[in-house]
Design a protein around this motif. Structure first.
Motif, PDB file in Angstrom:
ATOM      1  N   PHE A 384      43.125  36.739  45.211  1.00  0.00           N
ATOM      2  CA  PHE A 384      42.217  35.767  44.568  1.00  0.00           C
ATOM      3  C   PHE A 384      42.350  36.286  42.929  1.00  0.00           C
ATOM      4  O   PHE A 384      42.243  37.394  42.768  1.00  0.00           O
ATOM      5  N   ARG A 385      42.392  35.116  42.221  1.00  0.00           N
ATOM      6  CA  ARG A 385      42.463  35.318  40.841  1.00  0.00           C
ATOM      7  C   ARG A 385      41.182  35.775  40.277  1.00  0.00           C
ATOM      8  O   ARG A 385      40.187  35.334  40.733  1.00  0.00           O
ATOM      9  N   THR A 386      41.167  36.904  39.443  1.00  0.00           N
ATOM     10  CA  THR A 386      40.117  37.471  38.982  1.00  0.00           C
ATOM     11  C   THR A 386      39.755  37.487  37.370  1.00  0.00           C
ATOM     12  O   THR A 386      38.761  37.952  36.761  1.00  0.00           O
ATOM     13  N   MET A 387      40.999  37.010  37.025  1.00  0.00           N
ATOM     14  CA  MET A 387      41.159  37.021  35.534  1.00  0.00           C
ATOM     15  C   MET A 387      41.200  35.595  34.889  1.00  0.00           C
ATOM     16  O   MET A 387      41.729  34.793  35.634  1.00  0.00           O
ATOM     17  N   TYR A 388      41.177  35.541  33.691  1.00  0.00           N
ATOM     18  CA  TYR A 388      41.210  34.003  32.902  1.00  0.00           C
ATOM     19  C   TYR A 388      42.538  33.810  32.800  1.00  0.00           C
ATOM     20  O   TYR A 388      43.366  34.388  33.023  1.00  0.00           O
ATOM     21  N   SER A 419      33.185  36.865  35.297  1.00  0.00           N
ATOM     22  CA  SER A 419      32.132  37.444  36.192  1.00  0.00           C
ATOM     23  C   SER A 419      32.413  37.709  37.477  1.00  0.00           C
ATOM     24  O   SER A 419      32.007  38.756  38.303  1.00  0.00           O
ATOM     25  N   VAL A 420      32.549  36.469  38.304  1.00  0.00           N
ATOM     26  CA  VAL A 420      33.151  36.554  39.565  1.00  0.00           C
ATOM     27  C   VAL A 420      34.325  37.369  39.947  1.00  0.00           C
ATOM     28  O   VAL A 420      34.178  38.174  41.162  1.00  0.00           O
ATOM     29  N   GLY A 421      35.010  37.391  39.197  1.00  0.00           N
ATOM     30  CA  GLY A 421      35.926  38.135  39.363  1.00  0.00           C
ATOM     31  C   GLY A 421      35.975  39.665  39.056  1.00  0.00           C
ATOM     32  O   GLY A 421      36.520  40.561  40.088  1.00  0.00           O
ATOM     33  N   ARG A 422      34.963  40.264  38.333  1.00  0.00           N
ATOM     34  CA  ARG A 422      34.431  41.413  38.555  1.00  0.00           C
ATOM     35  C   ARG A 422      33.753  41.761  39.727  1.00  0.00           C
ATOM     36  O   ARG A 422      34.050  42.827  40.415  1.00  0.00           O
ATOM     37  N   PHE A 423      32.943  40.747  40.320  1.00  0.00           N
ATOM     38  CA  PHE A 423      32.588  41.262  41.687  1.00  0.00           C
ATOM     39  C   PHE A 423      33.331  41.122  42.714  1.00  0.00           C
ATOM     40  O   PHE A 423      33.358  42.172  43.576  1.00  0.00           O
ATOM     41  N   LEU A 424      34.389  40.374  42.748  1.00  0.00           N
ATOM     42  CA  LEU A 424      35.556  40.290  43.617  1.00  0.00           C
ATOM     43  C   LEU A 424      36.227  41.875  43.722  1.00  0.00           C
ATOM     44  O   LEU A 424      36.785  42.167  44.585  1.00  0.00           O
ATOM     45  N   ARG A 425      36.372  42.245  42.655  1.00  0.00           N
ATOM     46  CA  ARG A 425      37.199  43.228  42.328  1.00  0.00           C
ATOM     47  C   ARG A 425      36.450  44.892  43.134  1.00  0.00           C
ATOM     48  O   ARG A 425      36.822  45.544  43.554  1.00  0.00           O
ATOM     49  N   ALA A 426      35.183  44.691  42.713  1.00  0.00           N
ATOM     50  CA  ALA A 426      34.185  45.706  43.008  1.00  0.00           C
ATOM     51  C   ALA A 426      34.318  45.825  44.202  1.00  0.00           C
ATOM     52  O   ALA A 426      33.985  46.876  45.047  1.00  0.00           O
TER      53      ALA A 426
END
Length: 523
Positions: A384-388, A419-426
């Motif tokens: 899933f893409r987590t970066m711009y 922000s959503v990507g940070r949650f997906l990574r964590a």
């Protein structure tokens, strides 16, 4: 930090521990204490009390109570589950007392006896590794066989469903109890520093330091080095920083008593002289001190090492890594089936995550990047893409802020992550699409982490990672993830390649659940 004196003999504190030594500058070798006789005369029934490592006594007592209670509760549950629980049991209707004695006393006692004789209470297997669980399962088989034999020999007509439920329930409850008690033990070892073995390392300084680093990587193992006794001469340690005190020219058993130890670890070639290790074992007889040997076989798992004695000479035979055969076929089949089922079950979650990504940043939902796989073949990994969308263009300006070494770029507060990507990574949810790679056979559920295809030629030891398929999770992920150095990550990946097994894979998958929930090293 204690000052280094001109003598190796440290003043003993009230706790029996010597002061911590950081720099070794000068030594005065003391004359060795005459060794004790070869063998200690003692009664066949007398055993020396453990010097310091007494955690296993209350721990074993708790296990005994839990195992007995688990077997009794399993019998209670089975009897109340089936209405015909006592049907056919000899004189059960006329005198149910005997039936309840068997169900709630004799059968649980039989479990405890079977566990005892199969070594499930042996302190060598408690608290670490799969051997404890294997011995519990072996005990369950023994109990089932004994019950079947006694029923056949006495022509007792038992309810198969009731007996089967009682035995299987007892086995599962006992395993659950072992898991919970081990968890508590590990928490005590990590947070309190108790319930462990205090070790004195004997050998050359480099070998002792290597063993020190290995055993201290896992505080849950409960191995706590407290002193080093060097055998290669005091000059080899001059000016070297050491995390624990260093001694030389001392009687090892006297040193163990002085520092409050209970285990001697002979490291590497410390026992190179013929008969030296045997004489040390003689000296420790009756002392209550354990003797372990750490041979120069690093990063080799126990199942690959076998002792083959030839004319009194114990040879360590190291088996080749399992990189083909039925076990590998079973692993591939398990990967495909689990990935297929997982993709079907996770479709609703994929839809929700995809919508959240679209709301956060306009662009594709998935990120696909070339990675190097099995035997050097390149494939495109799904995430899933987590970066711009302009993350790759902004990378050049952030290279100097890299917080890790090796081939990967990592930042705890990467400005390219939305922000959503940070949650997906964590939460590691960004890794779930890799089930597509697993289903296609490009990856495995467990294996070394897949590295980008444009980061070097994977020369030297790193190239050995390509002998197996990369995994969604692996030993690196459950041991610290991004918090580890590159060299440590490579070491763990190579260890997995050389020592993998289906049981080891299941263990890593189980540990992955705890790591993901704790969000350890995920950024």
């Amino acid at each position: 930090m204690g000052e280094v004196t001109a003598s190796l003999q440290r003043p003993v504190t009230n706790t029996g521990r010597s002061k911590l030594v950081r720099h070794v500058d000068s030594f005065e070798i003391q004359p060795p204490t005459p060794p004790s006789p070869s063998g200690v005369p003692r009664s066949a029934w007398a055993r020396a009390r453990r010097r310091v490592s007494r955690w296993h006594r209350p721990y074993t007592a708790v296990l005994l109570l839990l195992d007995f209670a688990a077997a009794a509760f399993a019998s209670f549950t089975a009897i109340h589950t089936f209405d015909q629980a006592r049907a056919g049991f000899h004189d059960a209707d006329d005198d149910p007392t005997w039936f309840f004695i068997v169900a709630f006393a004799l059968l649980p006692l039989g479990w405890v006896i079977s566990l005892w004789f199969n070594g499930a209470y042996d302190r060598r297997y408690l608290g670490l590794g799969p051997d404890e669980y294997k011995r519990v399962i072996r005990s369950g088989v023994a109990v089932a066989a004994t019950v079947s034999f006694l029923a056949f020999a006495t022509k007792t007509d038992l309810s198969r469903y009731t007996v089967g439920t009682a035995l299987l329930g007892a086995l599962l409850l006992i395993l659950l109890g072992r898991i919970l008690t081990r968890f508590v033990l590990h928490v005590i070892r990590r947070n309190v520093g108790q319930a462990g073995h205090r070790m004195v390392l004997v050998g050359t300084l480099p070998e002792c330091l290597e063993v020190y680093r290995s055993v201290t990587r896992s505080p849950a193992a409960g191995l706590v080095p407290v002193a080093i006794h060097i055998t290669d001469g005091y000059a080899a340690a001059r000016g070297i920083q050491t995390p624990i005190p260093i001694y030389a020219g001392r009687d090892v058993l006297a040193l163990v008593r002085e520092v409050g130890g209970d285990t001697i670890a002979v490291c590497g070639s410390a026992s190179a002289e013929p008969g030296e290790l045997r004489r040390l074992a003689w000296q420790l007889e009756g002392s209550g001190v354990d003797l372990v040997v750490a041979p120069q076989l690093t990063d080799i798992a126990g199942p690959r090492v076998h002792i083959r004695p030839i004319e009194g000479l114990p040879l360590l035979h190291v088996e080749e890594p399992t990189l083909s055969g039925p076990a590998l076929l079973a692993k591939n089949l398990l990967d495909r089936v689990a990935a297929g089922v997982g993709l079907l079950c996770l479709i609703p979650l994929f839809v929700v995550i995809g919508l959240a990504i679209k709301v956060s940043d306009r662009g594709p939902v998935f990120f696909r990047q070339p990675r190097v796989g099995h035997e050097g073949r390149t494939f495109r990994v799904w995430k899933f893409r987590t970066m711009y969308v302009d993350a790759e263009d902004r990378l050049a300006s952030l290279v100097d802020r890299n917080e890790t070494d090796g081939m990967l770029f990592k930042m705890k507060q990467d400005p390219r992550v939305f922000s959503v990507g940070r949650f997906l990574r964590a939460s590691s949810l960004d890794e779930l699409p890799q089930l597509i790679n697993v289903f296609k056979g490009e990856m495995s559920l467990v294996g070394p982490r897949p590295l980008p295809a444009d980061d070097g030629d994977f020369l030297g030891d790193v190239r050995r990672r390509l002998l197996v398929r990369p995994g969604m999770t692996g030993l690196w992920q459950v041991s610290g993830r991004s918090d580890l150095s590159w060299d440590e990550a490579v070491r763990l990946d190579l260890y997995y390649v050389d020592n993998w097994s289906l049981t080891y894979d299941l263990s890593i998958l189980w540990r992955t659940v705890g790591v993901v929930l704790a969000r350890k090293g995920a950024y």
